[in-house]
Scaffold this active site. Structure first.
Site: not given
Length: 242
Positions: A142, A155
Site C-alpha cells: 500500500s 495497517y
C-alpha cells in the site's frame, strides 16, 4: 499468461482478490482461492465454475499455520503444484485511529495477521517452487507501506513490514528461478478502503482496474523480475500480457 498455470489467491471472496480470481480464470488458470468467510467464498467459487474455471476453494485463516498447511496441501493434491501465489489477504483493524489510541492487543493482532499471512504462505509454497526452479510470488502492499499516514495505524506499519519481508525474500531467492515482487494497487472502492476512509469524498478506482500488473507478474514475460515494487495504477508493460 500461459494457460493451465496454478494460481493461489488468498482473501479472494471480495474486492481485489475476487477480481483477480476472475481475471486469472479468463486467462485459463487453475485456481486455488481462500478466505475466512466461507459463504461469500463459495459464492465466488460457483460463479467462477459457471465460466468453466477449475477451482479449489477453502475457508481458511492463512495467519494460522494449520490452515496454511491444509490449503496448500489440498491444492497440491488437486493440481500437483503451485505456480503463482498472490498474498492478498489482510485486515485493516480499527477504523481511522491514532496510534496512541490502540490497545496492545488490537495493534498486535493487525501486525500478526498481516505479516504472518505472507510469511507462512510463502514458506509453504517455496519448497515446491525451488525444486522446479520456477514460480512467482506477489505480495500486496500500500502507499501506507512506504509513507506513514496519520490514523492508518497498525495497517500501514504492517505493510512497511511486508515491504521489508518482500525485499528480504527477493534477495534470498536471487538466481533460484523463483521471483517475489510486490504490488500497491492504489486506493480502490472496497470494504477495506471504506473502513479506512469512511467519508471518502474523491473518486476511487475499481478493483478490476488493478489486475493487469498481476497478470504480468504471473506470466513468463516477467521471469527476470524480482524484488520490485509496482504501482498498479501506473503500470504499463511494453509487452502485451497473454
Amino acid at each position: 499468461m500461459s494457460k493451465e498455470k496454478v494460481v493461489m489467491i488468498t482473501g479472494a471472496s471480495k474486492g481485489l482478490g475476487r477480481e483477480l480470481a476472475f481475471a486469472f480464470a479468463r486467462q485459463g488458470a487453475k485456481l486455488a482461492i481462500c478466505a475466512r468467510g466461507e459463504e461469500k467464498l463459495k459464492e465466488v467459487q460457483h460463479e467462477l465454475e459457471k465460466t468453466g474455471a477449475e477451482v479449489v476453494a477453502l475457508a481458511a485463516d492463512v495467519s494460522d499455520p494449520r490452515d496454511v498447511e491444509r490449503f496448500v496441501s489440498i491444492t497440491e493434491s488437486a493440481y500437483g503444484r503451485v505456480d503463482v501465489l498472490i498474498n492478498n489477504a489482510s485486515v485493516f483493524g480499527k477504523g481511522p485511529c491514532l496510534l496512541l489510541d490502540y490497545t496492545h492487543e488490537e495493534f498486535q493482532e493487525v501486525m500478526r495477521v498481516n505479516t504472518m499471512n505472507p510469511l507462512l504462505m510463502t514458506k509453504r509454497v517455496l519448497p515446491g517452487m525451488l525444486s522446479r526452479k520456477t514460480g512467482s510470488i506477489i505480495n500486496l502492499t500500500s502507499e501506507a507501506g512506504k509513507t506513514g499516514f496519520a490514523e492508518w495505524g497498525a495497517y500501514g506499519i504492517s505493510k512497511f513490514a511486508v515491504e521489508g519481508m518482500t525485499q528480504t525474500w527477493a534477495d534470498e531467492l536471487e538466481d533460484t528461478g523463483v521471483r517475489i515482487n510486490m504490488v500497491d494497487p492504489g486506493e480502490m472502492d472496497t470494504e477495506m478502503h471504506n473502513k479506512a476512509v469512511p467519508q471518502c469524498d474523491y473518486e476511487l478506482a475499481d478493483p478490476s482496474d488493478a489486475v493487469d500488473v498481476f497478470l504480468y507478474l504471473a506470466s513468463d514475460q516477467s521471469s527476470g523480475v524480482n524484488g520490485r515494487r509496482f504501482e498498479a495504477q501506473n503500470f504499463s508493460s511494453d509487452e502485451e500480457v497473454i
